[in-house]
Scaffold this active site. Structure first.
Site, short mmCIF file in Angstrom:
data_model
loop_
_atom_site.label_atom_id
_atom_site.label_comp_id
_atom_site.label_asym_id
_atom_site.label_seq_id
_atom_site.Cartn_x
_atom_site.Cartn_y
_atom_site.Cartn_z
N CYS A 315 0.82 -1.22 0.00
CA CYS A 315 0.00 0.00 0.00
C CYS A 315 0.84 1.25 0.00
O CYS A 315 1.76 1.38 0.80
CB CYS A 315 -0.85 0.09 1.27
SG CYS A 315 -2.04 -1.18 1.47
N ARG A 411 -13.39 -4.26 -13.82
CA ARG A 411 -13.73 -3.54 -12.61
C ARG A 411 -14.17 -2.11 -12.89
O ARG A 411 -15.13 -1.61 -12.34
CB ARG A 411 -12.53 -3.53 -11.66
CG ARG A 411 -12.85 -2.83 -10.37
CD ARG A 411 -11.64 -2.69 -9.46
NE ARG A 411 -12.04 -1.91 -8.29
CZ ARG A 411 -12.14 -2.40 -7.08
NH1 ARG A 411 -11.87 -3.65 -6.85
NH2 ARG A 411 -12.53 -1.64 -6.09
N1 LIG Z 1 -6.90 -1.11 2.33
C1 LIG Z 1 -6.22 -0.15 1.78
O1 LIG Z 1 -5.51 0.58 2.44
C2 LIG Z 1 -6.30 0.10 0.31
C3 LIG Z 1 -6.79 -0.82 -0.55
N2 LIG Z 1 -6.80 -0.63 -1.92
C4 LIG Z 1 -7.31 -1.66 -2.79
O2 LIG Z 1 -7.20 -1.23 -4.14
C5 LIG Z 1 -8.38 -1.47 -4.86
C6 LIG Z 1 -8.98 -0.20 -5.35
O3 LIG Z 1 -9.39 0.58 -4.24
P1 LIG Z 1 -10.09 1.98 -4.45
O4 LIG Z 1 -9.26 2.82 -5.36
O5 LIG Z 1 -10.45 2.51 -3.15
O6 LIG Z 1 -11.40 1.51 -5.27
P2 LIG Z 1 -12.82 2.15 -5.41
O7 LIG Z 1 -13.43 1.48 -6.57
O8 LIG Z 1 -13.59 2.11 -4.15
O9 LIG Z 1 -12.56 3.67 -5.71
C7 LIG Z 1 -11.93 4.18 -6.90
C8 LIG Z 1 -12.50 5.55 -7.22
O10 LIG Z 1 -13.79 5.37 -7.79
C9 LIG Z 1 -14.77 6.14 -7.11
N3 LIG Z 1 -16.07 5.46 -7.18
C10 LIG Z 1 -16.40 4.26 -6.63
N4 LIG Z 1 -17.67 3.94 -6.93
C11 LIG Z 1 -18.17 4.96 -7.70
C12 LIG Z 1 -19.43 5.20 -8.32
N5 LIG Z 1 -20.44 4.32 -8.21
N6 LIG Z 1 -19.56 6.32 -9.03
C13 LIG Z 1 -18.55 7.20 -9.15
N7 LIG Z 1 -17.33 7.03 -8.58
C14 LIG Z 1 -17.15 5.91 -7.86
C15 LIG Z 1 -14.20 6.29 -5.71
O11 LIG Z 1 -14.75 7.38 -5.02
C16 LIG Z 1 -12.72 6.44 -5.99
O12 LIG Z 1 -12.42 7.77 -6.34
C17 LIG Z 1 -9.26 -2.27 -3.91
O13 LIG Z 1 -9.04 -3.63 -4.14
C18 LIG Z 1 -8.78 -1.89 -2.54
O14 LIG Z 1 -8.97 -2.90 -1.58
C19 LIG Z 1 -6.36 0.54 -2.43
C20 LIG Z 1 -5.86 1.51 -1.63
C21 LIG Z 1 -5.78 1.37 -0.19
O1 LIG Z 2 -2.92 1.04 -0.51
C1 LIG Z 2 -3.16 -0.04 -1.08
N1 LIG Z 2 -2.90 -0.13 -2.39
C2 LIG Z 2 -3.13 -1.23 -3.10
O2 LIG Z 2 -2.87 -1.28 -4.29
C3 LIG Z 2 -3.68 -2.34 -2.39
N2 LIG Z 2 -4.06 -3.57 -2.78
C4 LIG Z 2 -4.48 -4.18 -1.64
N3 LIG Z 2 -4.40 -3.39 -0.60
C5 LIG Z 2 -4.71 -3.68 0.79
O3 LIG Z 2 -3.63 -4.40 1.36
C6 LIG Z 2 -4.12 -5.59 1.99
C7 LIG Z 2 -3.08 -6.68 2.02
O4 LIG Z 2 -2.00 -6.27 2.81
P1 LIG Z 2 -0.79 -7.22 3.21
O5 LIG Z 2 -0.02 -7.54 1.99
O6 LIG Z 2 0.01 -6.44 4.19
O7 LIG Z 2 -1.39 -8.44 3.83
C8 LIG Z 2 -5.34 -5.91 1.16
O8 LIG Z 2 -6.22 -6.80 1.79
C9 LIG Z 2 -5.93 -4.55 0.90
O9 LIG Z 2 -6.69 -4.05 1.96
C10 LIG Z 2 -3.91 -2.23 -1.03
N4 LIG Z 2 -3.66 -1.10 -0.38
K LIG Z 3 1.91 0.45 3.63
#
Ligand SMILES: NC(=O)C1=CN([C@@H]2O[C@H](COP(=O)(O)OP(=O)(O)OC[C@H]3O[C@@H](n4cnc5c(N)ncnc54)[C@H](O)[C@@H]3O)[C@@H](O)[C@H]2O)C=CC1
Ligand SMILES: O=c1[nH]c(=O)c2[nH+]cn([C@@H]3O[C@H](COP(=O)(O)O)[C@@H](O)[C@H]3O)c2[nH]1
Ligand SMILES: [K+]
EC number: 1.1.1.205
Length: 496
Positions: A315, A411
């Site tokens: 992340c 997606r």
């Molecule tokens: N756990 C973590 O810290 C993180 C996880 N991830 C992972 O990366 C992947 C992508 O995450 P995100 O970018 O948060 O995906 P997301 O699809 O939730 O969001 C991407 C963008 O699309 C927008 N969006 C979502 N639904 C919408 C709708 N119906 N209409 C208009 N705009 C919409 C959101 O506001 C955001 O700007 C996921 O698999 C997530 O788990 C990504 C970043 C951090």
């Molecule tokens: O900031 C992020 N950018 C990404 O591209 C991304 N992809 C996954 N995830 C999140 O990281 C979790 C897995 O974390 P670990 O490898 O530490 O187990 C996952 O379960 C997610 O919550 C992301 N977070």
């Molecule tokens: K991190």
């Protein structure tokens, strides 16, 4: 004045209310009293309101972690995997079906050929065997088995060198039932066939030997349908409603609404829609790290909360967006709210050892979700490669550019956001062998941690936490160094 034992160490609410974001490595628990053997520790838990698990382990919905082989292995261990959504909905649904089509802890995905086809060795895709059916698909009659080692150098139809159709084993058999047929009858292989006649897979004597060399499988995660419990993720776009329908039809037991920031109008709308359309399916919302975020999702009706923002190994969210929270603080804070609503918490991201699992669970989580911890396993998608003399597998963030580009057709169908900014990286992790081996050892280590705390179960750990009996402290930088391996010229770290 006599020293007060109650004043020795900090209860969690005090430690986590000082305006500091702590992660797992920052904190350490003070030991309790051992009144039971480690083997007596009960790790049974819940993924979400209605899904019990024998072990608190969840494989992350990422395309380098959770597909059919991971889902079958995790369910057979008593945990669960969430199948990722970075692919077409019908492919995601077929991955769920494949995992649920058996009671064996593995998915070989052997190729299928028709008798007239003329495959080359590369068409075996590394498999020792291929199944030969009338039409070359799993739904037509099994007529033979082709052995990769016996493939002719001439271009000839499979029918000329295939062996007769092997003995079939029912896909409803569990591993021991299927294994004893192979062993008792001295077979090198058998086919796995469903009651409806669908040809599902091949099970080999090699598989039996390999799996029997691992710790004994525990209680599998089975749903009301008697099949493996499998979760799956969706996004929050309009198209995800169609995806959701396909996943539910494929038998998904729980749906993870996958977003880095779950407290959004898009997610709240999706939760309400899914709860109304499919009330029988447990819905997991997230990700959240604060009580306010959790409150909105709980009010919308979620059955589980996924906690973690920026804590994952791949992340970059905290760096790119300046939002998130230290994972120990996030888990504790969200759990302190969720417990009043009987909503289980999934501690997602940042797990790199058994101690982190003990910490997450003892800070109120019911399960841990893991990406990097599982990505180097035999069961993770992808093939091993040699890198600097080590065997590695690719592991990438779902918010990495590479993953976004791969998933953009599926997606982000119709996504108008042209300027994509990565929130994750692409990397590689070392080969770890099979989850069927290292997860049982990891769970044994977690049991030992619980024993040290004096917690004979997850419930008892939570009781210690919420009654302020559990004490912890922050480790200084020097204390963290002291707690690790130090002062040695060289060492070999072998955990089991
Ligand atoms: N756990 C973590 O810290 C993180 C996880 N991830 C992972 O990366 C992947 C992508 O995450 P995100 O970018 O948060 O995906 P997301 O699809 O939730 O969001 C991407 C963008 O699309 C927008 N969006 C979502 N639904 C919408 C709708 N119906 N209409 C208009 N705009 C919409 C959101 O506001 C955001 O700007 C996921 O698999 C997530 O788990 C990504 C970043 C951090
Ligand atoms: O900031 C992020 N950018 C990404 O591209 C991304 N992809 C996954 N995830 C999140 O990281 C979790 C897995 O974390 P670990 O490898 O530490 O187990 C996952 O379960 C997610 O919550 C992301 N977070
Ligand atoms: K991190």
């Amino acid at each position: 004045m006599a020293a007060d034992p109650a004043a020795d160490g900090f209860p969690a609410p005090r430690l986590f209310s000082q305006g500091v974001s702590y992660t797992y490595d920052d904190v350490i628990f003070l030991p309790g009293y051992i009144g039971f053997p480690a083997d007596a520790v009960d790790l049974t838990t819940r993924l979400s309101r209605r899904i019990p698990l024998a072990i608190p382990c969840v494989a992350s919905p990422m395309d380098t972690v959770s597909e059919a082989a991971m889902a079958a292995a995790m369910a057979s261990l008593g945990g669960v995997a969430a199948v990722h959504c970075n692919t077409e909905p019908h492919i995601q649904a077929s991955i769920i079906r494949a995992a649920k089509s058996r009671r064996l802890p593995f998915v070989s995905s052997v190729p299928f050929f028709s008798p007239a086809s003329t495959p080359s060795l590369s068409d075996f895709a590394g498999h020792d065997y291929a199944l030969v059916t009338e039409r070359g698909d799993s739904l037509s009659k099994l007529v033979g088995i082709a052995v990769a080692a016996e493939i002719s150098s001439r271009v000839v139809p499979v029918s000329e060198y295939m062996r007769p159709a092997p003995r079939s084993v029912s896909s409803s058999f569990d591993f021991e039932q299927a294994a004893s047929i192979l062993v008792d009858e001295g077979l090198d292989y058998a086919s796995l066939v469903s009651d409806d006649g669908e040809v599902i897979d091949v099970i080999t004597a090699k598989d039996v030997e390999r799996i029997r060399s691992y710790p004994k499988l525990g209680k599998p995660s089975l749903g009301a349908d008697g099949k493996f419990v499998v979760a799956a993720s969706i996004g929050t776009r309009e198209d995800d409603k169609r995806r959701l329908e396909q996943l539910v039809n494929a038998g998904a037991n729980a749906i993870v609404v996958d977003s880095s920031q779950g407290n959004s109008i898009y997610q709240l709308d999706m939760i309400k829609y899914a709860k109304k359309m499919y009330p029988e399916v447990d819905l997991i919302g997230g990700n959240v790290v604060t009580i306010t975020q959790a409150q909105n999702l709980v009010n919308a009706g979620v059955d589980g909360l996924r906690v973690g923002m920026g804590s994952g190994s791949i992340c970059t969210t905290q760096e790119v967006c300046a939002v998130g929270r230290g994972q120990a603080t996030a888990v504790f804070k969200v759990a302190s709210y969720a417990r009043d609503h009987s909503v289980p918490v999934i501690a997602d991201g940042g797990i790199s050892n058994s101690g982190h699992i003990v910490k997450a669970l003892s800070l109120g989580a019911s399960t841990v979700m893991m990406g990097s911890f599982l990505a180097g396993s035999h069961e993770a998608p992808g093939t091993y490669e040699h890198k600097d003399g080590r065997l590695v597998k690719k592991y990438r963030g779902m918010g990495s550019l590479e993953a976004m580009i791969k998933g953009s057709d599926a997606r982000y169908l119709g996504d108008t956001l042209k300027l994509k900014v990565a929130q994750g990286v692409v990397g590689a992790v070392a080969d770890k062998g099979s989850v069927l081996k290292f997860i049982p050892y990891t769970m044994q280590a977690v049991k030992q941690g619980f024993q040290d705390l004096g917690a004979s179960s997850l419930q008892s750990a939570h009781d210690l936490l919420w009654s302020d009996t559990l004490k912890l402290e922050v480790r200084t930088g020097a204390a963290q160094v002291e707690g690790g391996i130090h002062g040695l010229v060289s060492y070999e770290k072998k955990a089991f």
